[in-house]
Design a protein around this motif. Structure first.
Motif, short mmCIF file in Angstrom:
data_model
loop_
_atom_site.label_atom_id
_atom_site.label_comp_id
_atom_site.label_asym_id
_atom_site.label_seq_id
_atom_site.Cartn_x
_atom_site.Cartn_y
_atom_site.Cartn_z
N VAL A 51 44.61 10.94 111.50
CA VAL A 51 45.00 10.12 110.35
C VAL A 51 46.50 10.19 110.12
CG1 VAL A 51 44.76 9.83 107.87
CG2 VAL A 51 42.73 10.26 109.28
N VAL A 52 47.05 11.42 110.19
CA VAL A 52 48.49 11.57 109.97
C VAL A 52 49.28 10.88 111.06
CG1 VAL A 52 50.34 13.27 109.86
CG2 VAL A 52 48.19 13.70 108.67
N THR A 53 48.80 11.03 112.31
CA THR A 53 49.50 10.37 113.42
C THR A 53 49.49 8.86 113.26
OG1 THR A 53 48.90 12.20 114.89
CG2 THR A 53 49.58 10.13 115.92
N ASP A 54 48.33 8.29 112.87
CA ASP A 54 48.25 6.84 112.65
C ASP A 54 49.17 6.39 111.53
OD1 ASP A 54 46.44 6.68 114.67
OD2 ASP A 54 44.65 6.66 113.37
N MET A 55 49.21 7.20 110.46
CA MET A 55 50.09 6.82 109.34
C MET A 55 51.56 6.86 109.77
SD MET A 55 48.21 8.85 106.19
CE MET A 55 49.51 8.38 105.06
N MET A 56 51.92 7.91 110.51
CA MET A 56 53.31 7.99 110.96
C MET A 56 53.63 6.87 111.94
SD MET A 56 53.72 12.12 111.50
CE MET A 56 55.39 11.92 112.07
N HIS A 57 52.69 6.54 112.81
CA HIS A 57 52.93 5.46 113.76
C HIS A 57 53.08 4.11 113.05
CE1 HIS A 57 52.88 3.39 117.57
NE2 HIS A 57 51.84 2.65 117.19
N ASN A 58 52.20 3.86 112.09
CA ASN A 58 52.31 2.62 111.32
C ASN A 58 53.62 2.55 110.56
OD1 ASN A 58 49.77 1.84 112.23
ND2 ASN A 58 48.70 2.72 110.45
N ARG A 59 54.02 3.70 109.99
CA ARG A 59 55.29 3.71 109.27
C ARG A 59 56.45 3.46 110.23
NH1 ARG A 59 56.22 8.77 105.50
NH2 ARG A 59 54.33 7.80 104.61
#
Length: 411
Positions: A51-59
């Protein structure tokens, strides 16, 4: 009884032939619970990491998209000229006097005496022609003149006798008038014969091709035995002659600079094949009208050439006096060609683009001299994209990140 109880409570002895002892059941459950907790914790950590990786990637994607959406540009400030200096324009060297030399008489070339590159004096013999037809016509004209002169002598003596007879009334006035008319006609015939002889003698004198002025032979188009036709309509020139000292330089001055030149001004002439050398001439003639197709003014410069270092026909650069008022300079790569005319993109304080219409006074190659359309404080975009439009929002790149060529053009 005590011994019996102790005996009953005693742990039976383990048979050494049996397998390893199993742990108690409650210990196995405890271990299973711990393993389950660890697995769940690892799954939770993996899910949280995903989840954190996806959020960072989206950001990161959003940030990169926002950055890519911004249009970065390099800008320069226009530089102001001092209002003096010189305007360099291409020019053409021409001989002070240039002329192709044609034959006036028809005949065969007997001999030529000057080749290309020969310096000749005025009146120097260049070639001889053989003109048998003209020679025969001249001989015939001389004979006819002699016949006419003989007839005139007879008519004169006859008139004198008839005048004496008329004084004694031996003849009528009509007869005397007829003799007078015959005499006048013979006088006119003799004058015509003399004119014809003179014409043919002058035509025969053109057998000798001489230099009309002092100069250098630049072309020789004939050789011994060639048939030479008279005139310049369809025949070729025998020689081409040019006077190389002084020279004349012709310059086409754009209309915008037509008011900056006048007769008597000093100019500087340079030739690329003679680096470091400058030649000084003076403006002698300025055309009184603008050439309509080119919108330019023809200027003639007289240039001394005593050593013959410069040659007629060469391409040169002429430095003419520049405009008296100051103008703005911008890099040449800031120009935009649009259907409405030349434009430059200017960035205002809010980062919005304005396409200003400009009037180019002179194209100096790497820079443009602007007559009107921009101000000294305008931030002009260099190397603008073709898709840039009026009202676009742009971001000015830091000065240390601008391309070196743009900084050099700005300086």
């Amino acid at each position: 009884m005590t011994e019996k109880n102790h005996a009953s409570l005693a742990i039976p002895a383990r048979d050494p032939n049996e397998g390893p002892a199993l742990p108690p059941r409650h210990v196995e459950w405890k271990r299973a619970k711990i393993a389950l907790v660890i697995v769940l914790a690892l799954l939770a950590l993996g899910a949280a990491r995903t989840v954190v990786t996806d959020m960072m990637h989206n950001r990161s994607i959003a940030t990169r998209t926002q950055q890519n959406a911004q249009q970065y540009v390099n800008v320069v400030l226009p530089t102001q000229t001092d209002g003096g200096g010189e305007t360099t324009l291409p020019g053409t060297l021409r001989g002070f006097v240039e002329s192709p030399i044609y034959a006036r008489a028809t005949g065969y070339l007997l001999h030529w005496y000057a080749d290309i590159g020969t310096r000749v004096k005025q009146g120097q013999l260049l070639a001889d022609l053989d003109t048998p037809e003209i020679d025969q016509e001249l001989a015939q004209a001389v004979a006819q003149r002699d016949q006419t002169a003989s007839s005139l002598g007879l008519a004169k003596s006859s008139l004198e006798r008839w005048q004496q007879l008329r004084q004694r009334d031996a003849v009528s006035q009509q007869e005397l008038d007829e003799r007078q008319s015959t005499y006048n006609q013979d006088v006119a015939n003799l004058a015509a014969a003399d004119a014809n002889v003179k014409r043919l003698r002058q035509l025969e004198s053109f057998k000798r091709i001489v230099a009309p002025f002092a100069g250098v032979v630049t072309q020789r188009n004939v050789d011994v035995g060639d048939l030479i036709d008279a005139g310049s309509g369809t025949s070729r020139a025998l020689f081409a002659l040019a006077q190389s000292d002084p020279l004349r330089v012709f310059v086409q001055l754009p209309q915008a600079y037509a008011q900056n030149v006048s007769v008597g001004q000093e100019v500087t002439i340079m030739q690329a094949e003679l680096p470091g050398q400058q030649f000084h001439g003076k403006i002698t003639h300025v055309s009184g009208a603008i050439d309509v197709p080119t919108r330019s003014l023809q200027v003639e410069v007289r240039l001394p050439n005593p050593d013959g270092l410069l040659r007629p026909g060469a391409y040169v650069q002429v430095a003419l006096p520049a405009a008296a008022h100051a103008r703005l300079l911008v890099p040449g790569n800031a120009l935009l060609f649009r259907a409405e005319g030349p434009r430059v993109a200017v960035v205002d304080a809010d980062g919005h683009v304005h396409l200003n219409k400009i009037v180019i006074a002179q194209d100096l190659g790497q820079s443009l001299e602007i007559e009107s359309g921009i101000e000294p404080t305008d931030k002009v975009i260099v190397n603008p994209s073709d898709s840039i439009a009026d009202g676009d929002h742009v971001v000015i790149a830091p000065q240390d990140q601008q391309h070196p060529s743009n900084q050099k053009a700005a300086s």
